[in-house]
Design a protein around this motif. Structure first.
Motif: not given
Length: 291
Positions: A109, A138-139, A169, A171, A196, A198, A202, A260, A262-263
């Protein structure tokens, strides 16, 4: 039917990608790219429908045979490899030569804002050579706590990083691998997209340390150090310079970036919520206990 090569197959992410691909139960043929065939066959002893091929990021001579007949590649960057020109450029050239036109690359990310990190350079190589891709961004991996950082946790009861109060973030690798397996299976739906991925939280490392301490018996602490001190600590411990520098970039630069985003991609794709930190820490609780 596609022939899908999974690089880093015996690692945390690669193993989970293969596990989810087998759960999809599609007609795809899964080939695990591994350095040691004997080790891999033991790791995957419960998987009967997987083939193996010798593949080593640091040995260009393994690329040709490993890519024979391959339609799709799941590509990741081993943590210790930071010299992209030496190790990844020949691989991307061989992928193009072999007419492998589907690459799912495990990026990170915010890569588009951090041109100094290796993932950016790999993305650019793929783009420059005109290959069809899906960049999975990815985060921060929850599993960093149980891999890269676990030795300090077990032996020093500390998380030592130059991360300050920066929020990351978080994951679960299992969530990442599930998405990667779906994208590999249905590549055309996600072709030439950057995605992205996540979790929902956070949190900075002090927050995460407190979460861990609420679950385990023997508490740990978070120690923030400046990048130079971090480099010296890890160099004394024998970590290779390239990996230390990447760790500094991934943990220090977020101090100067926005929190970050958030997706909701995981939830939209799977219909499920991503793993939360409390669930992950509880699941992996034994790993956080001292040696």
């Amino acid at each position: 039917m596609k022939n899908i090569l999974i690089t880093g197959a015996t690692g945390n992410v690669g193993f989970e990608v293969i596990r989810f691909l087998t759960k999809i139960n599609s007609s795809n043929h899964i080939i695990a790219g591994v350095r040691s065939l004997s080790k891999a066959k033991n790791v995957f002893k419960e998987f009967s429908n997987i083939a193996f091929t010798h593949f080593d990021f640091e040995d260009v001579n393994t690329f040709d045979d490993a890519l024979n007949g391959i339609d799709s590649v799941f590509l990741l960057r081993p943590p210790h490899i930071s010299d992209i020109e030496t190790y990844f450029k020949p691989l991307i050239l061989k992928i193009k030569e072999k007419h492998v036109n589907q690459i799912v690359f495990l990026s990170v990310q915010g890569v588009e804002k951090s041109k100094v990190i290796p993932h950016y350079k790999i993305e650019q190589l793929i783009l420059d050579h005109g290959l069809d891709y899906s960049f999975l961004r990815p985060s921060y991996f929850m599993q960093n706590l149980t891999t890269t950082l676990i030795n300090d946790i077990k032996t020093k009861r500390e998380i030592i990083l130059p991360a300050g109060e920066a929020k990351f973030n978080w994951i679960d690798v299992q969530n990442i691998a599930e998405v990667a397996a779906i994208i590999l299976d249905k590549f055309d739906v996600f072709k030439n997209q950057a995605i992205e991925l996540t979790g929902l939280e956070n949190k900075n490392f002090a927050n995460v340390t407190n979460l861990i301490n609420n679950i385990i018996a023997e508490p740990i602490s978070y120690k923030n150090v400046n990048p130079i001190k971090f480099y010296r600590i890890k160099k004394r411990e024998g970590m290779v310079s390239g990996m230390i520098i990447v760790m500094v970039l991934l943990h220090f630069l977020p101090r100067f970036q926005k929190e970050p985003k958030i997706s909701d991609f995981y939830e939209r794709l799977t219909g499920k919520k991503p793993t939360d930190l409390k669930t992950f820490i509880t699941r992996e609780r034994a790993l956080f206990e001292p040696k």
